[in-house]
Design a protein around this motif. Structure first.
Motif, PDB file in Angstrom:
ATOM      1  N   SER A   1      -5.388   5.352   1.246  1.00 59.85           N
ATOM      2  CA  SER A   1      -5.146   4.900  -0.123  1.00 59.85           C
ATOM      3  C   SER A   1      -5.670   3.488  -0.348  1.00 59.85           C
ATOM      4  O   SER A   1      -5.746   2.674   0.575  1.00 59.85           O
ATOM      5  N   SER A   2      -6.018   3.209  -1.584  1.00 55.99           N
ATOM      6  CA  SER A   2      -6.384   1.859  -2.003  1.00 55.99           C
ATOM      7  C   SER A   2      -5.115   1.096  -2.357  1.00 55.99           C
ATOM      8  O   SER A   2      -4.004   1.627  -2.282  1.00 55.99           O
ATOM      9  N   ARG A   3      -5.272  -0.155  -2.775  1.00 58.94           N
ATOM     10  CA  ARG A   3      -4.104  -0.994  -3.057  1.00 58.94           C
ATOM     11  C   ARG A   3      -3.271  -0.461  -4.217  1.00 58.94           C
ATOM     12  O   ARG A   3      -2.058  -0.591  -4.236  1.00 58.94           O
TER      13      ARG A   3
ATOM     14  N   CYS B   1     -15.119  -1.100   0.077  1.00 56.25           N
ATOM     15  CA  CYS B   1     -14.912  -0.221  -1.069  1.00 56.25           C
ATOM     16  C   CYS B   1     -13.443  -0.245  -1.482  1.00 56.25           C
ATOM     17  O   CYS B   1     -12.550  -0.098  -0.635  1.00 56.25           O
ATOM     18  N   ARG B   2     -13.193  -0.428  -2.743  1.00 54.23           N
ATOM     19  CA  ARG B   2     -11.813  -0.508  -3.229  1.00 54.23           C
ATOM     20  C   ARG B   2     -11.276   0.849  -3.696  1.00 54.23           C
ATOM     21  O   ARG B   2     -10.271   0.923  -4.387  1.00 54.23           O
ATOM     22  N   LEU B   3     -11.952   1.910  -3.308  1.00 54.77           N
ATOM     23  CA  LEU B   3     -11.542   3.247  -3.707  1.00 54.77           C
ATOM     24  C   LEU B   3     -10.736   3.930  -2.607  1.00 54.77           C
ATOM     25  O   LEU B   3     -10.972   3.694  -1.425  1.00 54.77           O
ATOM     26  N   PRO B   4      -9.801   4.805  -2.976  1.00 51.03           N
ATOM     27  CA  PRO B   4      -9.185   5.653  -1.955  1.00 51.03           C
ATOM     28  C   PRO B   4     -10.258   6.538  -1.342  1.00 51.03           C
ATOM     29  O   PRO B   4     -11.193   6.945  -2.028  1.00 51.03           O
ATOM     30  N   THR B   5     -10.124   6.813  -0.052  1.00 50.81           N
ATOM     31  CA  THR B   5     -11.190   7.517   0.668  1.00 50.81           C
ATOM     32  C   THR B   5     -10.605   8.649   1.498  1.00 50.81           C
ATOM     33  O   THR B   5      -9.709   8.425   2.317  1.00 50.81           O
TER      34      THR B   5
ATOM     35  N   TYR C   1       0.819  -1.206   0.000  1.00 51.25           N
ATOM     36  CA  TYR C   1       0.000   0.000   0.000  1.00 51.25           C
ATOM     37  C   TYR C   1       0.858   1.263   0.000  1.00 51.25           C
ATOM     38  O   TYR C   1       0.379   2.338  -0.356  1.00 51.25           O
TER      39      TYR C   1
ATOM     40  N   LYS D   1      -4.525   1.779   3.567  1.00 54.46           N
ATOM     41  CA  LYS D   1      -5.673   1.110   4.197  1.00 54.46           C
ATOM     42  C   LYS D   1      -5.215  -0.023   5.092  1.00 54.46           C
ATOM     43  O   LYS D   1      -5.787  -0.268   6.152  1.00 54.46           O
TER      44      LYS D   1
END
Length: 281
Positions: A152-154, A273-277, A13, A122
């Motif tokens: 952040s997402s992967r 959710c696989r989105l950055p948040t 990540y 994440k």
């Protein structure tokens, strides 16, 4: 506030953390500080403690010294790789690095002082062993931080469409204030959505319209939509159907004790959710 603080730990990540930090700092015209924190707990596990009894004090001290030296080398490599990833993302501004020892959350008040944004993964270095669980460090950082936290997402993806999941709560009001004052999303399409239950549809719609009006009064154009159903699933479905690249939402509106007893909508959304948040407290 003229800095983006990015926290890395050597996990996969960390790569996307650095790329999102590069994107954010470019949009904001800010510098970047990359920080790696050596977790003291790795020197306190029972295996290490037992060595002092089986080998004697002198060899134990020598082994501890070697472990600390290896950790210093690891930190240097990780920070160098982080800087390299940021440069590859196209960021040309100032980058500094920091290596701390202890716990990230304990250093946060000092590190975030000049920061507009904190970027954190994440999940951490043990992500592959606990794929369905969020990183405990990430949650502690988000709960303790005074600045917005971008989780952040992967992997990194270009940010062109952003979804703001709105509720009439203090954290979302903080997000609106930030959106009105930042350049971070000047070049994206902003979607504003709320999820209504059957018993509060009219109130939810009224709150949503007020938020839309406030953003538009600041010159921010939004695509406004009211959704129905269970919050995490409704947001995930809308994000997928609309091609959303990033999520904005309020974070952890209740105490950690309540979270442990009945769970957390924030945690459920972040997990599924696989989105950055981008999270606001």
């Amino acid at each position: 506030m003229n800095k983006v603080l990015v926290c890395i730990d050597g996990s996969q990540y960390s790569q996307s953390c650095c790329e999102y930090a590069g994107w954010a700092a470019s949009e904001l015209g800010a510098a970047i500080e990359v920080v790696y924190v050596t977790d003291l707990r790795q020197f306190e596990v029972p295996f290490i403690a037992d060595l002092s009894g089986s080998l004697g004090l002198q060899p134990y001290q020598s082994i501890m010294g070697e472990l600390q030296s290896l950790e210093d080398r690891k930190a240097k490599i990780i920070l160098e790789q982080g800087v390299g990833s940021i440069r590859k993302s196209g960021f040309e501004g100032e980058i500094s690095t920091s290596h701390k020892t202890g716990f990230l959350v304990d250093s946060l008040s000092e590190l975030e002082q000049d920061s507009e944004l904190i970027v954190v993964g994440k999940r951490g270095e043990n992500a592959n062993f606990a794929a369905e669980h969020l990183g405990s460090t990430m949650e502690r950082v988000v709960r303790a931080a005074e600045r917005p936290c971008l989780v952040s997402s992967r992997s990194f993806q270009k940010v062109e469409k952003v979804l703001f999941a709105y509720q009439n709560v203090e954290s979302c009001h903080a997000a609106i204030a930030y959106l009105k004052d930042t350049r971070l999303f000047a070049n994206v399409e902003l979607h504003l959505a709320s999820v209504a239950r059957n018993d509060d549809e009219s109130d939810t719609l009224a709150d949503l319209k007020k938020a839309e009006a406030e953003l538009k009064s600041a010159g921010i154009e939004v695509v406004c939509q009211m959704l129905h159903g269970i919050v995490p699933q409704a947001l995930a479905r809308y994000a997928q159907e609309s091609g959303i690249d990033m999520l904005i939402m309020g974070a952890y509106g209740h105490s950690r004790i309540r979270h442990l007893i009945i769970g957390s909508t924030t945690t459920e959304i972040l997990r599924d959710c696989r989105l950055p948040t981008l999270l606001f407290r």
